[in-house]
Design an enzyme around this catalytic site. Sequence first.
Site, mmCIF file in Angstrom:
data_model
loop_
_atom_site.group_PDB
_atom_site.id
_atom_site.type_symbol
_atom_site.label_atom_id
_atom_site.label_comp_id
_atom_site.label_asym_id
_atom_site.label_seq_id
_atom_site.Cartn_x
_atom_site.Cartn_y
_atom_site.Cartn_z
ATOM 1 N N SER A 251 9.884 40.197 -25.528
ATOM 2 C CA SER A 251 10.199 39.374 -24.493
ATOM 3 C C SER A 251 11.552 39.943 -23.739
ATOM 4 C CB SER A 251 10.554 37.990 -24.841
ATOM 5 O OG SER A 251 11.986 38.174 -25.405
ATOM 6 N N ASP A 252 11.508 39.691 -22.304
ATOM 7 C CA ASP A 252 12.613 39.815 -21.630
ATOM 8 C C ASP A 252 13.648 38.734 -22.131
ATOM 9 O OD1 ASP A 252 13.544 40.585 -18.114
ATOM 10 O OD2 ASP A 252 14.723 40.355 -20.071
ATOM 11 N N TRP A 253 14.986 38.956 -21.896
ATOM 12 C CA TRP A 253 15.872 37.913 -22.646
ATOM 13 C C TRP A 253 15.886 36.594 -22.166
ATOM 14 C CZ3 TRP A 253 15.457 42.317 -24.577
ATOM 15 C CH2 TRP A 253 16.317 42.889 -25.454
ATOM 16 N N ALA A 254 15.641 35.796 -22.890
ATOM 17 C CA ALA A 254 15.260 34.257 -22.582
ATOM 18 C C ALA A 254 13.970 34.305 -21.689
ATOM 19 C CB ALA A 254 16.601 33.811 -21.927
ATOM 20 N N ALA A 255 12.984 35.165 -21.969
ATOM 21 C CA ALA A 255 11.677 34.978 -21.061
ATOM 22 C C ALA A 255 10.710 34.298 -21.865
ATOM 23 C CB ALA A 255 11.080 36.280 -20.784
#
Length: 719
Positions: free
Chosen positions: A263-267
């Site tokens: 994931s992108d960070w916090a995605a």
Amino acid sequence: MRVIQWVSAIVAITTTFAAADDLKLYLDPTQPVEVRVENLLKRMTLEEKVSIIHADSKFTTPAIPRLGIPRRWLSDGPNGVREDVGPDNWKPAGRTDDFSTWLPAPICLAASWDPDLATAYGTVIGQEAVKRGKEIMLGPSVNIQRTPLCGRNFEYLGEDPFLTSRIAVGFIRGEQSQGISSCVKHFAANNQETDRFSVNVEMDDRTLREIYLPAFKAAVQQGGVLVVMGAYNKFRGQHCTENDFLINHILKGNWGFQGLVVSDWAAAADTTEAALNGLDLEMGTDKPYDNYYLAKPYLDGLKSGKYPMATIDDKVRRNLRVMFLTHAFDPPTDTGSINTPAHQATARRVAEEGIVLLKNDHDTLPLDAGKIGSLAIIGENAVTEFAHGGGSAAIKSFYEITPLAGIVRRAGGKMNVVFSMGYSHDHPSPDLADRAVKAVAQVDAVIIVAGLNHSKYLDTEGSDRKDLSLPYGQDELIRRVVKANPKTIVVMISGAAVDMNAWLDQTPAIVQAWYPGMEGGNALAAILFGDVNPSGKLPATFPKRLADSPAHALGNFPGIFGTEHYQEGVLVGYRWFDTKQIEPLFPFGHGLSYTQFAYSNLKLAPATNGPLLTVQCDIANTGRRDGAEIVQLYVHPEKSSVARPDKELKGFAKVFLKSGQKKTVAISLRADAFAFYDMTKGGWLSEAGDYSILVGASSRDIRLRDKWTLPQTIFAEEK
Ligand code: GLC
């Protein structure tokens, strides 16, 4: 043989196999990767499996000592190894051993049009990642430049899928050659920062497949990239990081991707979607690590039968596969290196090859150090350091040669160099401009280092620019300086086009220097004084005005009620300008040299196996200086059953020529060079008929052309 002997033999064989089966084959680096994966997977408890598919700090996943699974480190970014942060927040970790080589911004690398140089670039990052103990490096960033306003254009590789693909593949081959994994990002259609966590992107399949996916597909199928990062935005209503169509159907289905999706960070946003739609590693979620979507909620769902066990086994297989392929388990054969002379040389070479000479009337450049007695350097960007800005691409650089430092060093005390700030981003004052104008009145030449920086709403992650304008009163400053001293060169520091209309006509020479890395000042000085002949070419169109750009002409940027319709379809960048016959300020592929190149002798030779056609021509250096030319090949369909762009880049070759030298360039074209994505058939259609083959020095400087007929229609499944 008596029965007892049979039984003993069978017991012995079974015991041997059992023992062999119990051998920790996964620890044997001579075993095939898939054997190691299965041998380890079957030993893991459910809790252990779930533990390694999500973070246990900002940039790590946990070790499992019982099994010898190491802690895994990920790190940004696309132009060097980021300083350490955290462990549980974004604050610098305060280490003193996390400096790295700051390479020129990726847009500068793209402007070199040199895939081999991209390999050298990726190799530098890979070597430094090994030294810093990182297994997964979060780059290259390959999102297409759809608008010149995107805050992360400096991090991306321009507006064309073919050029972006070639540079990305070179980068990945270099970086992964060092035994670590690249991570191509942000998959997909993350072409703006405005509302990036929530914007929903809508486009048709043809636009997606022809423009926004090719670089990811090339990264997977030609670059062998082991990790893909899901983007923040939504695509057709579903988060990209947990998108069934993008991940399960296209990435893992059509393209056969065997690595892992991070994931992108916090995605990550939903346990069920993350579980079922192909997310393999969750990072950066704003929750306690055990409450991540793929942590306890997922574990509970597996235990309750809500989620099939096959989902966790597939995720773990992919993580283990990448670990084994990046030798995370095996003793490092190479301890890596950081900031070596070779790395510094690569940083300088990328800047030298990526800096673009946009305008050079009356041979203003190069400056003759022997004839220049006095020089004025103007502009805050001449003394600004950029390495530590821009968001996740930031680097704690060992050093940074600013434009002023590079020019002063090159001047070598043989000329009088003065500096005047001219403008300031934080202490604006009309006095600065007045003093600059005075400073330039009596000197032999002036260099204004202007442009943007990594402030919010300029070139940075998390926000887009509001318009093309230069901030801090630079337009007026440049106009006044050029009026006071006509021998003025403007050097532009920016990740994309800026508005130059206020002073373009009065300025004899303009150089696009991007963010040129820690050796940037030296590279820029070498070009300004002619030690290096510039060869960079624009990887994105510079428009005369924002309204000429497709995303703005149609009023779709940055989205309406949370949805962004890519209404321009495949007409991105020069595809739009050339089809709509809109004159740009500087076209895609444009870049001048201190010498001249002549194109001749175009030949189209039908090929036999593999390529359909070989395009051949001669390039001669007819000037007095050695130099490199980037020969560009575009294809124009004479007719088509669908609306197609006026031309599309389908090949290029960078050729170095000594003064007076001539070489023959050959570029092969396959059926895909003539294809468009046929949405009714779900594949690539190369229609029989006439095509113009255009060879030139830019998308609008076509030097040779000829017609070629594709004798029969060819259809290729998407795969
Ligand atoms: C950021 C970026 C991504 C980066 C990640 C980790 O928000 O979008 O490119 O790799 O988070 O810093």
